[in-house]
Design a protein around this motif. Structure first.
Motif, short mmCIF file in Angstrom:
data_model
loop_
_atom_site.label_atom_id
_atom_site.label_comp_id
_atom_site.label_asym_id
_atom_site.label_seq_id
_atom_site.Cartn_x
_atom_site.Cartn_y
_atom_site.Cartn_z
N PRO A 386 42.87 48.41 45.49
CA PRO A 386 42.15 47.20 45.92
C PRO A 386 42.72 46.64 47.23
O PRO A 386 43.93 46.64 47.45
CB PRO A 386 42.35 46.22 44.77
CG PRO A 386 42.62 47.10 43.58
CD PRO A 386 43.39 48.27 44.11
N ARG A 387 41.81 46.17 48.08
CA ARG A 387 42.22 45.44 49.27
C ARG A 387 42.61 44.01 48.84
O ARG A 387 42.45 43.62 47.69
CB ARG A 387 41.08 45.37 50.30
CG ARG A 387 40.41 46.71 50.60
CD ARG A 387 41.35 47.70 51.18
NE ARG A 387 40.64 48.86 51.75
CZ ARG A 387 41.13 50.06 51.85
NH1 ARG A 387 42.35 50.33 51.37
NH2 ARG A 387 40.44 51.04 52.40
N PRO A 389 42.37 40.57 47.70
CA PRO A 389 41.20 39.92 47.09
C PRO A 389 40.86 38.62 47.82
O PRO A 389 41.73 37.92 48.35
CB PRO A 389 41.64 39.64 45.65
CG PRO A 389 42.82 40.53 45.42
CD PRO A 389 43.50 40.64 46.75
N SER A 390 39.59 38.29 47.83
CA SER A 390 39.14 36.99 48.34
C SER A 390 38.65 36.17 47.16
O SER A 390 38.09 36.72 46.21
CB SER A 390 38.03 37.17 49.37
OG SER A 390 36.90 37.76 48.79
N CYS A 409 36.63 36.05 42.09
CA CYS A 409 37.56 36.94 42.81
C CYS A 409 36.81 38.23 43.17
O CYS A 409 36.09 38.78 42.36
CB CYS A 409 38.76 37.26 41.93
SG CYS A 409 40.04 38.24 42.76
N SER A 411 37.28 42.06 45.52
CA SER A 411 38.16 42.95 46.29
C SER A 411 37.46 44.29 46.48
O SER A 411 36.82 44.81 45.55
CB SER A 411 39.49 43.14 45.56
OG SER A 411 40.28 44.11 46.24
N TYR A 419 39.82 42.56 37.11
CA TYR A 419 40.39 41.30 37.58
C TYR A 419 41.06 40.54 36.44
O TYR A 419 40.58 40.54 35.30
CB TYR A 419 39.30 40.42 38.20
CG TYR A 419 38.66 41.07 39.41
CD1 TYR A 419 39.24 40.93 40.67
CD2 TYR A 419 37.48 41.79 39.29
CE1 TYR A 419 38.64 41.52 41.78
CE2 TYR A 419 36.89 42.39 40.39
CZ TYR A 419 37.47 42.25 41.64
OH TYR A 419 36.90 42.82 42.73
N ALA A 453 43.62 41.89 41.44
CA ALA A 453 42.64 43.00 41.40
C ALA A 453 43.42 44.30 41.20
O ALA A 453 44.39 44.58 41.92
CB ALA A 453 41.83 43.05 42.69
N HIS A 460 46.51 44.16 43.76
CA HIS A 460 46.70 43.22 44.86
C HIS A 460 46.38 41.82 44.35
O HIS A 460 45.42 41.64 43.61
CB HIS A 460 45.77 43.56 46.03
CG HIS A 460 46.38 43.31 47.36
ND1 HIS A 460 46.25 44.16 48.42
CD2 HIS A 460 47.14 42.28 47.81
CE1 HIS A 460 46.90 43.69 49.47
NE2 HIS A 460 47.45 42.53 49.11
N SER A 462 45.83 37.46 44.92
CA SER A 462 45.35 36.41 45.83
C SER A 462 45.75 35.06 45.27
O SER A 462 45.83 34.89 44.05
CB SER A 462 43.83 36.50 45.96
OG SER A 462 43.33 35.42 46.67
#
Length: 476
Positions: A386-387, A389-390, A409, A411, A419, A453, A460, A462
């Motif tokens: 996963p990048r 997360p936003s 969330c 990603s 998640y 994520a 990763h 957030s």
């Protein structure tokens, strides 16, 4: 006996003009001599006489006027007319040739009569000697055979023969039959003794066969191709065609001098050879190579490694197609710009460090001067962790205590991320799933929240900080 009747002043006189041929037919060997005889008589004085052949009428000045054979250029130096006794004439022809085969007639004239009977004279047949071969035993290096000096004539009396092997007389053999071992390269003939210059055509085992291909230019799949085998041999050779490395116990491809491919296929490419065989031996030709050219077949595509493709790893796509001449390859990505240069002009498309952006469908083309084929698509699925997360909050305006708050969330990940939601300084997760909803937001809910994520490639986190002030929650 043939009699001729004359009428003089209304009175019939029976007179006796006659020609009687000793033989109606004679058969003689080429190169030998022959005597053709007749007896003749007339009640009148004979003024002229000669022998002629009706088959030579095309050489006469007038087709209806026979001419003396002794003056014919074909018989120059070979014809004698002998009168051994009165009323008997003998035509002697020496060094006979096959073209001397014909009918021969005797003609005489008197003061008032001309003997030109249309009845047959003597028919002469001139035949050449031939060697007949009967195979007895075939050995590895030679052939044991019986050879017979033969002619269609059946001459009277005992004749003596001469046999020749490789130009040398075979001693001790004067009969019409000869038994012996014949080796490759041996040449054998026969002749009548005393007429050695008029021997039979030689017999010999086949020489090394020659092979040819038609057309001699490039051979294209689907065209007609003929292979021809030929060998100098007497008796004439029989031919057989084989393919190199074929099963020798199977039937030959052809038992004719020609091997014909009416619609040649790429599978027919290979080396071929023929054999030439007669009663005296067998020879095998050199190989002839048949190279069938054809357009590329449907290309096959493969990917290495064949297992899961992980971002950052090295990946190779390979394109291959059966083609002759060899194909040139080009690689493309589906939905790419067709006017751009191909990704690769090699059989392999190499990603030394593959990225998620390289995911997609790829295809290759294989092309030579005879055609072009396009492969089916191959899908490249690049997996990655996963990048970052936003997190988004709804509502995005002021959050009033007691209201409902939804945290989302997201990603970028492959495979898709799972998640989990956490509150800072708490060990247990608050929720799982991409969306976390607090239906009655209170002051005690204030704090820092974050989501994690995760997939099998990594995880990763957030962070989101929630602050409640004077009955309101401020997100920062």
């Amino acid at each position: 006996m043939i009699q001729t009747l004359f009428y003089v002043s209304g009175v019939e006189y029976q007179t006796c003009n006659r020609v009687i041929y000793t033989d109606r037919s004679i058969c003689a060997f080429k190169g030998s001599s022959v005597d053709i005889s007749c007896t003749y008589s007339s009640y009148q004085t004979i003024r002229s006489k000669f022998w002629f052949s009706p088959e030579r009428s095309h050489q006469w000045q007038s087709p209806s006027q026979p001419e003396d054979l002794s003056e014919d250029s074909q018989f120059a130096g070979r014809v004698q007319v002998l009168e051994s006794e009165r009323g008997r004439s003998t035509l002697r022809i020496t060094d006979l040739t096959e073209s001397d085969s014909a009918q021969y007639h005797f003609r005489f004239t008197t003061g008032s009569f001309e003997w030109r009977s249309s009845l047959p004279g003597t028919t002469l047949t001139v035949t050449a000697l031939q060697v007949q071969v009967t195979r007895i035993t075939v050995h590895q290096s030679d052939t044991e055979a019986e050879l017979k000096c033969h002619s269609s004539c059946s001459p009277a009396g005992r004749l003596s023969y001469v046999w020749f092997k490789n130009g040398q007389k075979v001693t001790g053999v004067e009969t019409s039959s000869f038994k012996g071992r014949v080796y490759p390269g041996d040449i054998i003939s026969c002749a009548l003794k005393g007429h050695e210059n008029y021997g039979s055509p030689p017999v010999y085992a086949p020489k090394l066969p020659s092979v040819s291909v038609s057309p001699s230019a490039e051979i294209v799949e689907g065209s007609s191709v003929t292979l021809t085998c030929s060998s100098d041999a007497n008796p004439a050779a029989k031919y057989t065609w084989y393919m190199k490395n074929g099963d020798p116990d199977l039937q030959p491809l052809s038992k004719e001098p020609q091997l014909v491919f009416s619609f040649i296929q790429s599978s027919d490419s290979g080396e071929y050879y023929c054999t030439a065989e007669n009663e005296l031996g067998r020879r095998t030709s050199d190989y002839i190579s048949i190279d069938v050219t054809y357009a590329p077949k449907l290309p096959s595509v493969s990917v290495s490694p064949s297992a899961e493709i992980v971002e950052g790893s090295s990946v190779t796509l390979t394109c291959s197609s059966d083609a002759n001449p060899a194909a040139n390859y080009s690689w493309y990505k589906k939905n790419g710009d067709p006017d751009l240069q191909p990704l690769s002009k090699d059989p392999q498309l190499v990603f030394s460090s593959i990225q998620s952006s390289d995911c997609g469908e790829y295809y290759c083309t294989a092309e030579n001067e005879l055609g072009r084929r396009t492969s089916e698509y191959i899908y490249i699925n690049v997996t990655y962790a996963p990048r970052l997360p936003s997190v988004s909050v709804s509502p995005s305006a002021e959050i009033v205590e007691g209201s409902s708050v939804t945290l989302t969330c997201s990603s970028d990940a492959n495979p898709a991320a799972n998640y989990t939601w956490y509150k800072e300084n708490e060990d247990s997760p608050n929720a799982s799933g991409q969306i976390f909803t607090i239906t009655d937001f209170r002051a005690e809910h204030s704090g820092n929240y974050y989501c994690e994520a995760q997939n099998r490639r990594g995880r990763h986190n957030s962070t989101l900080q929630l602050i409640v002030v004077a009955g309101e929650t401020v997100i920062s």
